[in-house]
Motif scaffolding. Structure first.
Motif, PDB file in Angstrom:
ATOM      1  N   TRP A  32       0.837  -1.211   0.000  1.00  0.00           N
ATOM      2  CA  TRP A  32       0.000   0.000   0.000  1.00  0.00           C
ATOM      3  C   TRP A  32       0.867   1.254   0.000  1.00  0.00           C
ATOM      4  N   LEU A  33       1.908   1.287   0.859  1.00  0.00           N
ATOM      5  CA  LEU A  33       2.722   2.495   0.990  1.00  0.00           C
ATOM      6  C   LEU A  33       3.401   2.844  -0.327  1.00  0.00           C
ATOM      7  N   ARG A  34       4.042   1.869  -0.972  1.00  0.00           N
ATOM      8  CA  ARG A  34       4.776   2.209  -2.183  1.00  0.00           C
ATOM      9  C   ARG A  34       3.853   2.439  -3.374  1.00  0.00           C
ATOM     10  N   SER A  35       2.629   1.902  -3.314  1.00  0.00           N
ATOM     11  CA  SER A  35       1.652   2.234  -4.354  1.00  0.00           C
ATOM     12  C   SER A  35       1.133   3.650  -4.163  1.00  0.00           C
ATOM     13  N   LEU A  36       1.004   4.070  -2.911  1.00  0.00           N
ATOM     14  CA  LEU A  36       0.501   5.415  -2.598  1.00  0.00           C
ATOM     15  C   LEU A  36       1.539   6.494  -2.884  1.00  0.00           C
ATOM     16  N   LEU A  37       2.771   6.262  -2.430  1.00  0.00           N
ATOM     17  CA  LEU A  37       3.777   7.327  -2.428  1.00  0.00           C
ATOM     18  C   LEU A  37       4.545   7.386  -3.742  1.00  0.00           C
ATOM     19  N   SER A  38       3.898   7.881  -4.754  1.00  0.00           N
ATOM     20  CA  SER A  38       4.580   8.209  -6.011  1.00  0.00           C
ATOM     21  C   SER A  38       5.172   9.609  -5.894  1.00  0.00           C
ATOM     22  N   SER A  39       6.028   9.953  -6.827  1.00  0.00           N
ATOM     23  CA  SER A  39       6.557  11.324  -6.840  1.00  0.00           C
ATOM     24  C   SER A  39       5.438  12.333  -7.018  1.00  0.00           C
ATOM     25  N   ALA A  40       4.449  11.995  -7.850  1.00  0.00           N
ATOM     26  CA  ALA A  40       3.323  12.907  -8.078  1.00  0.00           C
ATOM     27  C   ALA A  40       2.525  13.110  -6.804  1.00  0.00           C
ATOM     28  N   PHE A  41       2.329  12.047  -6.018  1.00  0.00           N
ATOM     29  CA  PHE A  41       1.596  12.165  -4.757  1.00  0.00           C
ATOM     30  C   PHE A  41       2.350  13.070  -3.787  1.00  0.00           C
ATOM     31  N   LEU A  42       3.663  12.891  -3.721  1.00  0.00           N
ATOM     32  CA  LEU A  42       4.460  13.745  -2.837  1.00  0.00           C
ATOM     33  C   LEU A  42       4.292  15.210  -3.205  1.00  0.00           C
ATOM     34  N   LYS A  43       4.385  15.513  -4.488  1.00  0.00           N
ATOM     35  CA  LYS A  43       4.305  16.902  -4.932  1.00  0.00           C
ATOM     36  C   LYS A  43       2.933  17.507  -4.630  1.00  0.00           C
ATOM     37  N   GLU A  44       1.874  16.764  -4.936  1.00  0.00           N
ATOM     38  CA  GLU A  44       0.528  17.330  -4.840  1.00  0.00           C
ATOM     39  C   GLU A  44      -0.003  17.352  -3.417  1.00  0.00           C
ATOM     40  N   TYR A  45       0.189  16.264  -2.690  1.00  0.00           N
ATOM     41  CA  TYR A  45      -0.491  16.128  -1.402  1.00  0.00           C
ATOM     42  C   TYR A  45       0.402  16.374  -0.193  1.00  0.00           C
ATOM     43  N   LEU A  46       1.679  16.070  -0.284  1.00  0.00           N
ATOM     44  CA  LEU A  46       2.546  16.248   0.867  1.00  0.00           C
ATOM     45  C   LEU A  46       3.289  17.578   0.835  1.00  0.00           C
ATOM     46  N   LEU A  47       3.740  17.991  -0.342  1.00  0.00           N
ATOM     47  CA  LEU A  47       4.393  19.295  -0.456  1.00  0.00           C
ATOM     48  C   LEU A  47       3.387  20.413  -0.693  1.00  0.00           C
ATOM     49  N   GLY A  48       2.396  20.171  -1.526  1.00  0.00           N
ATOM     50  CA  GLY A  48       1.381  21.193  -1.799  1.00  0.00           C
ATOM     51  C   GLY A  48       2.003  22.480  -2.310  1.00  0.00           C
ATOM     52  N   ASP A  49       1.683  23.582  -1.657  1.00  0.00           N
ATOM     53  CA  ASP A  49       2.198  24.887  -2.074  1.00  0.00           C
ATOM     54  C   ASP A  49       3.710  25.002  -1.922  1.00  0.00           C
TER      55      ASP A  49
END
Length: 530
Positions: A482-499
């Motif tokens: 689940w973790l490695r399916s969730l944590l793509s580079s795109a997910f990091l940029k959009e949801y974890l880094l955000g602005d």
């Protein structure tokens, strides 16, 4: 040091290795060395060493530390006098070769290298700041050579954080440069121990698990070591002057309480270059704080920022940097004033202290008080609002063959440490996989509830210059798909880094043996350590 040395009869210690260096104190001590205001080594090392010396001498314990900072020779003199004053039979050596500004600038003038910033890609000739000091990261073989010649205490400047452990292991086991797997394991062991309590629960997102221990005893566990391992690495290739550690198959195994085995580290040839950190002539910084309480925080911040910018207008052209920041957030229905308050920070930097005098910075920041937002409250402690020195830091690479790495013995003998004869040039960027192979549909894991990622996932971040990294890992094997399916580079940029994401390069790697996903964010921080 005293605790470990004094308990040697019950828990034998062969070598005490200590790491006193960071990019932060590299710049500060460099400034100290250049302006001559005070000693430029790390004084807290002497606080640790002095009470431990009788036990070190009694049990013949070796000591290797990088506390020399920007004046290793001076620290050697101080330690030598301290040993003599106590009447102890200890030989003190020191390592030189890390101070490299003259040869770096000469090589730049000859056109040997543009000395590209490894974080930003900038060329040294285009850097807008004036270099005053530079240190290269040395390996551990100078330490090993000094031990082999009878030194008991070896003080160093900018050897790498892990080099005291590498040097101690190289000497103890009588290794050769070709023993790459052994060197790589010593390198990672040095990384795991370099920040002391980080491997026993410091800065660990599972800190609540330590509460029965009073949050002070700590523990050595798979999770605490995974946390420290993921701190400040760049990806699956970990570079040192003596060896490159290949980490893609790393894992930890729980052996018993406070006993964990490290598995899967492989060694490869070191690169022909080593990292060098350049400190620039000091600039000046001042900051002013306001408190914003209650509703409409963003609107209130816009209002006071506009007012301050208007008053600062005559001198803004003399600033190198001016920023307005909202620090914190207000919950939906706060139950008290503190919970309803955020910090509004105004920070300015300039080349000259006179461009940030109270008349030019504090007054324009505080004068809007009678016409600002409702409840306007400036911070009345203005000590940070007066200009103070800060230092710029530039990270580049230079050939190991350009260094004059030497071990200086108590007898006066000087040992030259040759650069590695066999090296390997690696690609500029770490291996990257932006999404996991055979990613699973997240809905296939069943029903979900909305919760913070940290409810079930551990994380650890670090920084090197203006690059930063963060690793995420789960505790149980059935969570990792689940973790490695969730944590793509795109997910990091959009949801974890955000602005916070500003378009920089992101590198991603999976450490399957740790159940971890790691990201390196290139040039994500504001100019690194200052």
């Amino acid at each position: 040091m005293t605790l470990l040395a004094s308990n040697c009869e019950n828990d034998p210690v062969d070598v005490l290795a200590g790491d006193w260096m960071s990019e932060g104190n590299m710049t500060v001590r460099a400034g100290t060395r250049v302006n001559g205001q005070m000693d430029a080594y790390e004084p807290t090392f002497l606080e640790a060493l002095e009470p431990a010396l009788p036990y070190i001498a009694k049990h013949r314990i070796k000591v290797a530390v990088n506390a020399g900072a920007a004046d290793t020779k001076k620290l050697h003199e101080v330690v030598t006098k301290l040993v003599k004053a106590k009447g102890l039979d200890l030989s003190v050596a020191w390592i030189s070769g890390d101070e490299v500004l003259p040869q770096l600038l000469e090589a730049q003038q000859r056109g040997d290298s543009p000395f590209e910033n490894i974080c930003t890609g900038e060329k040294l000739g285009d850097w807008q700041f004036e270099p005053i000091y530079a240190q290269a990261y040395l390996g551990g073989l100078g330490i090993a050579a000094a031990f082999a010649k009878g030194a008991d205490v070896v003080v160093c400047g900018r050897v790498s954080d892990a080099s005291p452990v590498i040097g101690a292991a190289y000497w103890w086991h009588n290794w050769r440069r070709s023993d790459l797997d052994q060197l790589a394991n010593a390198f990672v062991a040095g990384h795991l121990s370099e920040c002391s309590s980080y491997s026993t629960g410091g800065n660990y997102t599972g800190f609540k698990d330590l509460e029965p221990l009073g949050c002070s005893g700590g523990e050595v566990s798979v999770n605490t070591l995974t946390s420290q391992f993921l701190y400040e690495i760049q990806g699956p290739w970990y570079f040192n002057s003596d060896v490159t550690a290949i980490l893609d198959d790393i894992s930890f195994e729980h052996i018993s309480t406070n006993r964990v085995a490290l598995r899967g580290v492989k060694g490869d040839l070191p690169p022909p270059t080593t990292k060098a950190g350049i400190t620039a002539k000091a600039i000046y910084q001042a900051e002013m704080h306001w408190f914003i309480t209650g509703l409409d925080v963003a609107a209130k911040a816009r209002m006071v920022e506009t007012q301050i910018r208007t008053l600062l207008a005559p001198q803004i052209s003399s600033f190198l940097h001016l920023d307005f920041q909202i620090i914190g957030s207000v919950p939906e229905n706060p139950s008290n004033q503190n919970a309803a308050t955020v910090d509004f920070r105004v920070v300015a930097q300039a080349r000259r202290a006179e461009d940030l005098t109270p008349a030019k910075f504090v007054r324009p920041c505080i004068d809007p008080i009678m016409c600002a937002y409702p409840g306007a409250t400036p911070h009345l402690d203005l000590r940070q609002a007066f200009p103070k020195e800060v230092f710029e830091y530039y990270v580049t690479l230079m050939p190991q063959s350009d260094l004059s790495h030497q071990a200086h013995l108590a007898s006066g003998e000087i040992i030259d440490i040759a650069p590695p004869t066999e090296t390997k040039t690696y690609p500029k960027h770490q291996p990257t996989q932006h999404v996991t192979a055979n990613a699973l549909d997240l809905t296939s894991f069943g029903q979900t509830v909305k919760a913070p990622l940290g409810a079930i996932v551990h994380a650890r971040s670090g920084d090197k210059g203006s690059d930063c990294n963060v690793g995420f890992w789960v505790r149980y094997a059935d969570e990792y798909s689940w973790l490695r399916s969730l944590l793509s580079s795109a997910f990091l940029k959009e949801y974890l880094l955000g602005d916070e994401y500003r378009g920089g390069r992101v590198e991603r790697w999976e450490f399957e043996g740790l159940r971890a996903v790691h990201f390196l964010l290139k040039n994500h921080l504001d100019r690194g350590s200052i």
